[in-house]
Design a protein around this motif. Structure first.
Motif, PDB file in Angstrom:
ATOM      1  N   ARG A  13       0.844  -1.190   0.000  1.00 36.30           N
ATOM      2  CA  ARG A  13       0.000   0.000   0.000  1.00 36.30           C
ATOM      3  C   ARG A  13       0.876   1.235   0.000  1.00 36.30           C
ATOM      4  O   ARG A  13       1.981   1.236   0.536  1.00 36.30           O
ATOM      5  CB  ARG A  13      -0.913   0.047   1.241  1.00 36.30           C
ATOM      6  CG  ARG A  13      -1.933  -1.075   1.321  1.00 36.30           C
ATOM      7  CD  ARG A  13      -2.986  -0.901   0.245  1.00 36.30           C
ATOM      8  NE  ARG A  13      -4.004  -1.926   0.245  1.00 36.30           N
ATOM      9  CZ  ARG A  13      -4.014  -2.992  -0.536  1.00 36.30           C
ATOM     10  NH1 ARG A  13      -3.023  -3.200  -1.372  1.00 36.30           N
ATOM     11  NH2 ARG A  13      -4.980  -3.865  -0.500  1.00 36.30           N
ATOM     12  N   CYS A  14       0.369   2.305  -0.566  1.00 41.01           N
ATOM     13  CA  CYS A  14       1.059   3.587  -0.543  1.00 41.01           C
ATOM     14  C   CYS A  14       1.112   4.061   0.910  1.00 41.01           C
ATOM     15  O   CYS A  14       0.082   4.102   1.586  1.00 41.01           O
ATOM     16  CB  CYS A  14       0.297   4.586  -1.414  1.00 41.01           C
ATOM     17  SG  CYS A  14       0.918   6.277  -1.268  1.00 41.01           S
ATOM     18  N   THR A  17      -1.202   7.550   1.003  1.00 42.44           N
ATOM     19  CA  THR A  17      -2.646   7.509   0.763  1.00 42.44           C
ATOM     20  C   THR A  17      -3.310   6.236   1.266  1.00 42.44           C
ATOM     21  O   THR A  17      -4.518   6.200   1.425  1.00 42.44           O
ATOM     22  CB  THR A  17      -2.953   7.633  -0.748  1.00 42.44           C
ATOM     23  OG1 THR A  17      -2.458   6.462  -1.421  1.00 42.44           O
ATOM     24  CG2 THR A  17      -2.337   8.886  -1.341  1.00 42.44           C
ATOM     25  N   SER A  19      -3.580   3.639  -0.465  1.00 41.47           N
ATOM     26  CA  SER A  19      -4.177   2.981  -1.632  1.00 41.47           C
ATOM     27  C   SER A  19      -3.263   1.876  -2.159  1.00 41.47           C
ATOM     28  O   SER A  19      -2.058   1.887  -1.915  1.00 41.47           O
ATOM     29  CB  SER A  19      -4.447   4.005  -2.731  1.00 41.47           C
ATOM     30  OG  SER A  19      -3.234   4.520  -3.244  1.00 41.47           O
ATOM     31  N   LEU A  21      -0.970  -0.234  -4.793  1.00 41.94           N
ATOM     32  CA  LEU A  21       0.054   0.218  -5.733  1.00 41.94           C
ATOM     33  C   LEU A  21       0.011  -0.644  -6.992  1.00 41.94           C
ATOM     34  O   LEU A  21      -0.329  -1.825  -6.929  1.00 41.94           O
ATOM     35  CB  LEU A  21       1.437   0.115  -5.092  1.00 41.94           C
ATOM     36  CG  LEU A  21       1.667   0.996  -3.878  1.00 41.94           C
ATOM     37  CD1 LEU A  21       2.936   0.585  -3.148  1.00 41.94           C
ATOM     38  CD2 LEU A  21       1.742   2.455  -4.276  1.00 41.94           C
ATOM     39  N   SER A  30       0.805   4.876  -6.795  1.00 41.04           N
ATOM     40  CA  SER A  30      -0.418   4.791  -6.000  1.00 41.04           C
ATOM     41  C   SER A  30      -1.629   4.875  -6.923  1.00 41.04           C
ATOM     42  O   SER A  30      -1.585   5.530  -7.964  1.00 41.04           O
ATOM     43  CB  SER A  30      -0.471   5.912  -4.958  1.00 41.04           C
ATOM     44  OG  SER A  30      -0.552   7.182  -5.581  1.00 41.04           O
ATOM     45  N   THR A  31      -2.696   4.206  -6.536  1.00 43.00           N
ATOM     46  CA  THR A  31      -3.918   4.249  -7.343  1.00 43.00           C
ATOM     47  C   THR A  31      -4.797   5.435  -6.965  1.00 43.00           C
ATOM     48  O   THR A  31      -5.735   5.748  -7.684  1.00 43.00           O
ATOM     49  CB  THR A  31      -4.711   2.940  -7.210  1.00 43.00           C
ATOM     50  OG1 THR A  31      -4.953   2.675  -5.831  1.00 43.00           O
ATOM     51  CG2 THR A  31      -3.942   1.767  -7.818  1.00 43.00           C
ATOM     52  N   GLU A  32      -4.502   6.083  -5.859  1.00 45.73           N
ATOM     53  CA  GLU A  32      -5.232   7.281  -5.422  1.00 45.73           C
ATOM     54  C   GLU A  32      -4.261   8.457  -5.398  1.00 45.73           C
ATOM     55  O   GLU A  32      -3.094   8.290  -5.031  1.00 45.73           O
ATOM     56  CB  GLU A  32      -5.788   7.086  -4.006  1.00 45.73           C
ATOM     57  CG  GLU A  32      -6.710   5.922  -3.848  1.00 45.73           C
ATOM     58  CD  GLU A  32      -8.140   6.238  -4.208  1.00 45.73           C
ATOM     59  OE1 GLU A  32      -8.546   7.396  -4.052  1.00 45.73           O
ATOM     60  OE2 GLU A  32      -8.843   5.315  -4.642  1.00 45.73           O
ATOM     61  N   LYS A  39      -0.685  11.345  -8.351  1.00 48.25           N
ATOM     62  CA  LYS A  39      -0.425  10.003  -7.842  1.00 48.25           C
ATOM     63  C   LYS A  39       1.040   9.930  -7.433  1.00 48.25           C
ATOM     64  O   LYS A  39       1.908  10.498  -8.082  1.00 48.25           O
ATOM     65  CB  LYS A  39      -0.749   8.953  -8.904  1.00 48.25           C
ATOM     66  CG  LYS A  39      -2.235   8.878  -9.167  1.00 48.25           C
ATOM     67  CD  LYS A  39      -2.578   7.767 -10.121  1.00 48.25           C
ATOM     68  CE  LYS A  39      -4.085   7.712 -10.310  1.00 48.25           C
ATOM     69  NZ  LYS A  39      -4.470   6.625 -11.198  1.00 48.25           N
ATOM     70  N   TYR A  42       6.932   5.569  -6.529  1.00 46.82           N
ATOM     71  CA  TYR A  42       7.992   5.018  -5.692  1.00 46.82           C
ATOM     72  C   TYR A  42       8.934   4.212  -6.568  1.00 46.82           C
ATOM     73  O   TYR A  42       8.508   3.351  -7.337  1.00 46.82           O
ATOM     74  CB  TYR A  42       7.399   4.124  -4.591  1.00 46.82           C
ATOM     75  CG  TYR A  42       6.459   4.892  -3.701  1.00 46.82           C
ATOM     76  CD1 TYR A  42       6.933   5.653  -2.654  1.00 46.82           C
ATOM     77  CD2 TYR A  42       5.082   4.880  -3.944  1.00 46.82           C
ATOM     78  CE1 TYR A  42       6.070   6.391  -1.853  1.00 46.82           C
ATOM     79  CE2 TYR A  42       4.215   5.609  -3.150  1.00 46.82           C
ATOM     80  CZ  TYR A  42       4.714   6.359  -2.105  1.00 46.82           C
ATOM     81  OH  TYR A  42       3.870   7.088  -1.316  1.00 46.82           O
ATOM     82  N   LEU A  51       9.502   2.412  -0.378  1.00 46.01           N
ATOM     83  CA  LEU A  51       8.207   3.002  -0.054  1.00 46.01           C
ATOM     84  C   LEU A  51       8.308   4.071   1.021  1.00 46.01           C
ATOM     85  O   LEU A  51       7.637   4.032   2.044  1.00 46.01           O
ATOM     86  CB  LEU A  51       7.223   1.904   0.378  1.00 46.01           C
ATOM     87  CG  LEU A  51       6.922   0.858  -0.685  1.00 46.01           C
ATOM     88  CD1 LEU A  51       5.946  -0.184  -0.151  1.00 46.01           C
ATOM     89  CD2 LEU A  51       6.367   1.506  -1.942  1.00 46.01           C
TER      90      LEU A  51
END
Length: 72
Positions: A13-14, A17, A19, A21, A30-32, A39, A42, A51
């Motif tokens: 996960r990010c 956010t 969200s 990845l 990130s997807t968000e 976005k 990383y 990350l």
């Protein structure tokens, strides 16, 4: 280009956010979007995702280079 396994991507996960990845080339994205509407991206080093939020990554890189210089 190292490919992150689907199993690992399913749990990553990010850190900003929260969200999921997705891998885009040699980066995880990130997807968000973050607070700035972009976005977060990383990088990966030797197949290992880095990350850290951008501001902490810059600080870690600066600390690592000064630490390396002091050991020489």
């Amino acid at each position: 280009m190292p490919k992150v396994s689907p199993e690992l991507l399913s749990i990553l996960r990010c850190p900003v956010t929260g969200s999921p990845l997705v891998q885009e080339g040699e980066e995880l994205v990130s997807t968000e979007p973050g607070a700035d509407g972009e976005k977060l991206r990383y990088s990966m080093e030797d197949g290992i995702p880095l990350l850290l939020p951008p501001e902490l990554l810059a600080a870690a890189n600066a600390a690592g280079s000064s630490h390396t210089d002091s050991q020489a």
